[in-house]
Design a protein around this motif. Structure first.
Motif, PDB file in Angstrom:
ATOM      1  N   GLY A 167      -0.199   1.159  15.957  1.00  0.00           N
ATOM      2  CA  GLY A 167       1.193   0.777  16.215  1.00  0.00           C
ATOM      3  C   GLY A 167       1.605   1.071  17.645  1.00  0.00           C
ATOM      4  N   GLU A 168       2.801   1.665  17.785  1.00  0.00           N
ATOM      5  CA  GLU A 168       3.330   1.985  19.117  1.00  0.00           C
ATOM      6  C   GLU A 168       2.401   2.901  19.905  1.00  0.00           C
ATOM      7  OE1 GLU A 168       7.974   2.151  19.826  1.00  0.00           O
ATOM      8  OE2 GLU A 168       7.392   3.468  18.163  1.00  0.00           O
ATOM      9  N   HIS A 169       1.663   3.745  19.177  1.00  0.00           N
ATOM     10  CA  HIS A 169       0.760   4.695  19.832  1.00  0.00           C
ATOM     11  C   HIS A 169      -0.347   4.008  20.632  1.00  0.00           C
ATOM     12  CE1 HIS A 169       2.582   7.332  16.767  1.00  0.00           C
ATOM     13  NE2 HIS A 169       2.311   8.301  17.599  1.00  0.00           N
ATOM     14  N   THR A 170      -0.690   2.789  20.231  1.00  0.00           N
ATOM     15  CA  THR A 170      -1.769   2.081  20.933  1.00  0.00           C
ATOM     16  C   THR A 170      -1.274   0.865  21.702  1.00  0.00           C
ATOM     17  OG1 THR A 170      -2.298   0.968  18.844  1.00  0.00           O
ATOM     18  CG2 THR A 170      -3.668   2.857  19.450  1.00  0.00           C
ATOM     19  N   GLU A 171       0.036   0.732  21.854  1.00  0.00           N
ATOM     20  CA  GLU A 171       0.536  -0.345  22.710  1.00  0.00           C
ATOM     21  C   GLU A 171       0.030  -0.106  24.125  1.00  0.00           C
ATOM     22  OE1 GLU A 171       4.776  -0.570  22.266  1.00  0.00           O
ATOM     23  OE2 GLU A 171       4.627  -1.604  20.340  1.00  0.00           O
ATOM     24  N   PRO A 172      -0.408  -1.166  24.814  1.00  0.00           N
ATOM     25  CA  PRO A 172      -1.020  -1.016  26.132  1.00  0.00           C
ATOM     26  C   PRO A 172      -0.206  -0.151  27.118  1.00  0.00           C
ATOM     27  CG  PRO A 172      -1.338  -3.236  25.379  1.00  0.00           C
ATOM     28  CD  PRO A 172      -0.458  -2.563  24.357  1.00  0.00           C
ATOM     29  N   LYS A 173       1.099  -0.361  27.177  1.00  0.00           N
ATOM     30  CA  LYS A 173       1.903   0.387  28.153  1.00  0.00           C
ATOM     31  C   LYS A 173       1.813   1.892  27.897  1.00  0.00           C
ATOM     32  CE  LYS A 173       6.340   0.492  30.447  1.00  0.00           C
ATOM     33  NZ  LYS A 173       7.709   0.814  30.152  1.00  0.00           N
ATOM     34  N   HIS A 174       1.957   2.302  26.649  1.00  0.00           N
ATOM     35  CA  HIS A 174       1.883   3.727  26.309  1.00  0.00           C
ATOM     36  C   HIS A 174       0.469   4.268  26.508  1.00  0.00           C
ATOM     37  CE1 HIS A 174       2.350   7.579  24.382  1.00  0.00           C
ATOM     38  NE2 HIS A 174       1.332   7.286  23.591  1.00  0.00           N
ATOM     39  N   PHE A 175      -0.516   3.526  26.026  1.00  0.00           N
ATOM     40  CA  PHE A 175      -1.890   4.014  26.100  1.00  0.00           C
ATOM     41  C   PHE A 175      -2.367   4.136  27.542  1.00  0.00           C
ATOM     42  CE2 PHE A 175      -6.378   4.395  24.991  1.00  0.00           C
ATOM     43  CZ  PHE A 175      -6.286   5.230  23.889  1.00  0.00           C
ATOM     44  N   ARG A 176      -1.952   3.202  28.395  1.00  0.00           N
ATOM     45  CA  ARG A 176      -2.283   3.293  29.827  1.00  0.00           C
ATOM     46  C   ARG A 176      -1.608   4.501  30.456  1.00  0.00           C
ATOM     47  NH1 ARG A 176      -1.309  -2.526  29.984  1.00  0.00           N
ATOM     48  NH2 ARG A 176      -3.338  -3.540  29.851  1.00  0.00           N
ATOM     49  N   LEU A 177      -0.348   4.740  30.083  1.00  0.00           N
ATOM     50  CA  LEU A 177       0.411   5.855  30.648  1.00  0.00           C
ATOM     51  C   LEU A 177      -0.209   7.200  30.280  1.00  0.00           C
ATOM     52  CD1 LEU A 177       2.833   7.021  32.182  1.00  0.00           C
ATOM     53  CD2 LEU A 177       4.192   6.702  30.097  1.00  0.00           C
ATOM     54  N   ILE A 178      -0.533   7.382  29.012  1.00  0.00           N
ATOM     55  CA  ILE A 178      -1.108   8.668  28.582  1.00  0.00           C
ATOM     56  C   ILE A 178      -2.504   8.860  29.199  1.00  0.00           C
ATOM     57  CG2 ILE A 178      -2.100   7.920  26.366  1.00  0.00           C
ATOM     58  CD1 ILE A 178      -1.032  10.574  25.160  1.00  0.00           C
ATOM     59  N   SER A 179      -3.239   7.754  29.377  1.00  0.00           N
ATOM     60  CA  SER A 179      -4.548   7.815  30.034  1.00  0.00           C
ATOM     61  C   SER A 179      -4.401   8.137  31.516  1.00  0.00           C
ATOM     62  CB  SER A 179      -5.303   6.494  29.867  1.00  0.00           C
ATOM     63  OG  SER A 179      -5.545   6.238  28.498  1.00  0.00           O
ATOM     64  N   ALA A 180      -3.418   7.520  32.157  1.00  0.00           N
ATOM     65  CA  ALA A 180      -3.150   7.790  33.576  1.00  0.00           C
ATOM     66  C   ALA A 180      -2.697   9.233  33.769  1.00  0.00           C
ATOM     67  CB  ALA A 180      -2.080   6.832  34.104  1.00  0.00           C
ATOM     68  N   CYS A 181      -1.913   9.738  32.826  1.00  0.00           N
ATOM     69  CA  CYS A 181      -1.434  11.109  32.898  1.00  0.00           C
ATOM     70  C   CYS A 181      -2.612  12.085  32.843  1.00  0.00           C
ATOM     71  CB  CYS A 181      -0.430  11.386  31.789  1.00  0.00           C
ATOM     72  SG  CYS A 181       0.440  12.956  32.004  1.00  0.00           S
ATOM     73  N   ALA A 182      -3.508  11.867  31.893  1.00  0.00           N
ATOM     74  CA  ALA A 182      -4.694  12.723  31.796  1.00  0.00           C
ATOM     75  C   ALA A 182      -5.469  12.716  33.109  1.00  0.00           C
ATOM     76  CB  ALA A 182      -5.583  12.260  30.641  1.00  0.00           C
ATOM     77  N   GLU A 183      -5.650  11.542  33.674  1.00  0.00           N
ATOM     78  CA  GLU A 183      -6.461  11.415  34.888  1.00  0.00           C
ATOM     79  C   GLU A 183      -5.797  12.040  36.107  1.00  0.00           C
ATOM     80  OE1 GLU A 183      -9.672  11.043  37.017  1.00  0.00           O
ATOM     81  OE2 GLU A 183      -9.622  10.578  34.885  1.00  0.00           O
TER      82      GLU A 183
END
Length: 111
Positions: free
Chosen positions: A36-52
């Motif tokens: 659902g919302e957890h895997t929407e591209p905008k959110h998933f990119r953001l959380i991935s970018a945050c980790a990096e």
């Protein structure tokens, strides 16, 4: 190098590494399973970018780069955005908290 690191720098490195770990594990273990919302591209990119960016900020501080202030400033911005988005979606409080602590610590390092 280690004996020359200030307590503030050591704390910021720890917060960045903790946030990196939290965002990466949350995205892989929680978000992917929830869908659902957890895997929407905008959110998933953001959380991935945050980790990096957290990993990168920690790396810059660990190697003693003079550029760590710029990276920490960007890290604080991304962490703040990630915390807000994780809070909006819900059920990710540990990620929200890690991002907020990291953002606060990075803002101090960037000052």
């Amino acid at each position: 190098m280690h004996q020359h690191q200030s307590p503030e720098l050591k704390a910021c490195i720890a917060e960045c590494l903790a946030c990196y770990q939290e965002c990466l594990s949350t995205s892989m273990q929680h978000c992917l399973e929830m869908g659902g919302e957890h895997t929407e591209p905008k959110h998933f990119r953001l959380i991935s970018a945050c980790a990096e960016i957290c990993r990168t900020a920690a790396h810059f501080m660990l190697i003693g780069s003079d550029h760590h202030k710029h990276v920490c400033r960007e890290c604080a911005e991304v962490c703040t955005e990630c915390a807000a988005d994780c809070e909006r979606i819900g059920d990710m409080q540990s990620c929200v908290d890690a991002c907020r602590r990291c953002a606060e610590s990075c803002r101090k390092m960037a000052a």
